[in-house]
Design an enzyme around this catalytic site. Sequence first.
Site, PDB file in Angstrom:
ATOM      1  N   LYS A  42      14.416  36.025 -15.100  1.00  0.00           N
ATOM      2  CA  LYS A  42      14.531  36.885 -16.254  1.00  0.00           C
ATOM      3  C   LYS A  42      14.583  38.357 -15.845  1.00  0.00           C
ATOM      4  O   LYS A  42      14.955  39.201 -16.623  1.00  0.00           O
ATOM      5  CB  LYS A  42      13.304  36.708 -17.170  1.00  0.00           C
ATOM      6  N   ASP A 102      13.761  40.851  -1.794  1.00  0.00           N
ATOM      7  CA  ASP A 102      12.517  41.029  -1.047  1.00  0.00           C
ATOM      8  C   ASP A 102      12.678  40.320   0.296  1.00  0.00           C
ATOM      9  O   ASP A 102      13.214  40.891   1.247  1.00  0.00           O
ATOM     10  CB  ASP A 102      11.394  40.447  -1.903  1.00  0.00           C
ATOM     11  N   PHE A 151       4.137  46.217  -4.577  1.00  0.00           N
ATOM     12  CA  PHE A 151       4.571  45.372  -5.686  1.00  0.00           C
ATOM     13  C   PHE A 151       4.959  46.264  -6.859  1.00  0.00           C
ATOM     14  O   PHE A 151       4.233  47.187  -7.214  1.00  0.00           O
ATOM     15  CB  PHE A 151       3.464  44.402  -6.095  1.00  0.00           C
ATOM     16  N   VAL A 152       6.119  46.011  -7.449  1.00  0.00           N
ATOM     17  CA  VAL A 152       6.606  46.875  -8.525  1.00  0.00           C
ATOM     18  C   VAL A 152       6.779  46.101  -9.825  1.00  0.00           C
ATOM     19  O   VAL A 152       7.050  44.902  -9.823  1.00  0.00           O
ATOM     20  CB  VAL A 152       7.928  47.576  -8.137  1.00  0.00           C
ATOM     21  N   ASP A 158       8.243  41.839 -13.432  1.00  0.00           N
ATOM     22  CA  ASP A 158       6.991  41.437 -14.067  1.00  0.00           C
ATOM     23  C   ASP A 158       5.848  41.242 -13.092  1.00  0.00           C
ATOM     24  O   ASP A 158       6.039  41.072 -11.892  1.00  0.00           O
ATOM     25  CB  ASP A 158       7.194  40.100 -14.796  1.00  0.00           C
ATOM     26  N   ARG A 164       7.432  43.763 -18.144  1.00  0.00           N
ATOM     27  CA  ARG A 164       8.887  43.864 -18.001  1.00  0.00           C
ATOM     28  C   ARG A 164       9.443  44.984 -18.864  1.00  0.00           C
ATOM     29  O   ARG A 164      10.477  45.562 -18.560  1.00  0.00           O
ATOM     30  CB  ARG A 164       9.556  42.552 -18.425  1.00  0.00           C
TER      31      ARG A 164
HETATM   32  P1  IMP Z   1      12.894  37.014  -2.406  1.00  0.00           P
HETATM   33  O1  IMP Z   1      13.413  35.596  -2.424  1.00  0.00           O
HETATM   34  O2  IMP Z   1      11.663  37.138  -1.575  1.00  0.00           O
HETATM   35  O3  IMP Z   1      13.944  38.013  -2.020  1.00  0.00           O
HETATM   36  O4  IMP Z   1      12.344  37.286  -3.832  1.00  0.00           O
HETATM   37  C1  IMP Z   1      13.059  37.855  -4.821  1.00  0.00           C
HETATM   38  C2  IMP Z   1      12.406  37.579  -6.168  1.00  0.00           C
HETATM   39  O5  IMP Z   1      10.978  37.734  -6.135  1.00  0.00           O
HETATM   40  C3  IMP Z   1      12.910  38.593  -7.141  1.00  0.00           C
HETATM   41  O6  IMP Z   1      14.041  38.116  -7.814  1.00  0.00           O
HETATM   42  C4  IMP Z   1      11.733  38.805  -8.052  1.00  0.00           C
HETATM   43  O7  IMP Z   1      11.803  37.891  -9.123  1.00  0.00           O
HETATM   44  C5  IMP Z   1      10.526  38.494  -7.230  1.00  0.00           C
HETATM   45  N1  IMP Z   1       9.881  39.732  -6.739  1.00  0.00           N
HETATM   46  C6  IMP Z   1       9.884  40.178  -5.459  1.00  0.00           C
HETATM   47  N2  IMP Z   1       9.212  41.329  -5.346  1.00  0.00           N
HETATM   48  C7  IMP Z   1       8.776  41.642  -6.588  1.00  0.00           C
HETATM   49  C8  IMP Z   1       8.016  42.768  -7.122  1.00  0.00           C
HETATM   50  O8  IMP Z   1       7.610  43.709  -6.432  1.00  0.00           O
HETATM   51  N3  IMP Z   1       7.779  42.726  -8.468  1.00  0.00           N
HETATM   52  C9  IMP Z   1       8.210  41.709  -9.268  1.00  0.00           C
HETATM   53  N4  IMP Z   1       8.922  40.676  -8.816  1.00  0.00           N
HETATM   54  C10 IMP Z   1       9.205  40.625  -7.481  1.00  0.00           C
END
Ligand code: IMP
Length: 179
Positions: A42, A102, A151-152, A158, A164
């Site tokens: 979302k 991330d 963390f943001v 969220d 959000r």
């Molecule tokens: P990745 O697979 O580790 O790249 O994770 C990406 C997903 O993790 C994003 O689409 C977000 O939904 C969630 N995510 C990663 N970091 C944050 C954050 O700092 N705040 C909120 N959601 C996050």
Amino acid sequence: MEAPVSQILISEEALQQRVRELGQQITAECAGLDLVAIGLLKGVFFFMADLLRNIDLMVTIDFMAISTYGPGSPDTGVVRILKDLDESIEGRHVLLVEDIIDTGLTLAYILKTLRARNPASMRVCALLNRPARRLVDVPIDYKGFDVPDLFVVGYGLDLGQHYRNLRYIGALAPESLPQ
Ligand code: IMP
Ligand code: MG
């Protein structure tokens, strides 16, 4: 609403300005293409709404909802598709839109899944990028901002489904981080 934010990292004005620039860049570089913009729900929905209104091209919109297997599961990058696309992307020019990259595991998995459906081309647009935690290399064609290893929340992102609706991107106060 009192948000557990210790620092505003990106103001509403900076977000709107950068999203406008990204839209203009995509409009210029994708001239002549009929795009399908795919948003990952979302977190992406505010960004997607603002970005697409700054893209002056023929474009259709589709969404996927995914979930990782939750905390405690190993970082395999395998995600569960909760809602798949409505339309076929075979032969289409795809613009995949993400909120934040991330580790890169989610994006890598989705890219692999979508590539197997034979789109004509695939581009990635991410509002935020956190290079400090990257585990797999992923291509990002259009990027809004790099963020530090904090963390943001806000503008779609969220913490436990809340915050959000903040108009800015804020860094979470360390004492608010989930264990
Ligand atoms: P990745 O697979 O580790 O790249 O994770 C990406 C997903 O993790 C994003 O689409 C977000 O939904 C969630 N995510 C990663 N970091 C944050 C954050 O700092 N705040 C909120 N959601 C996050
Ligand atoms: Mg997400």
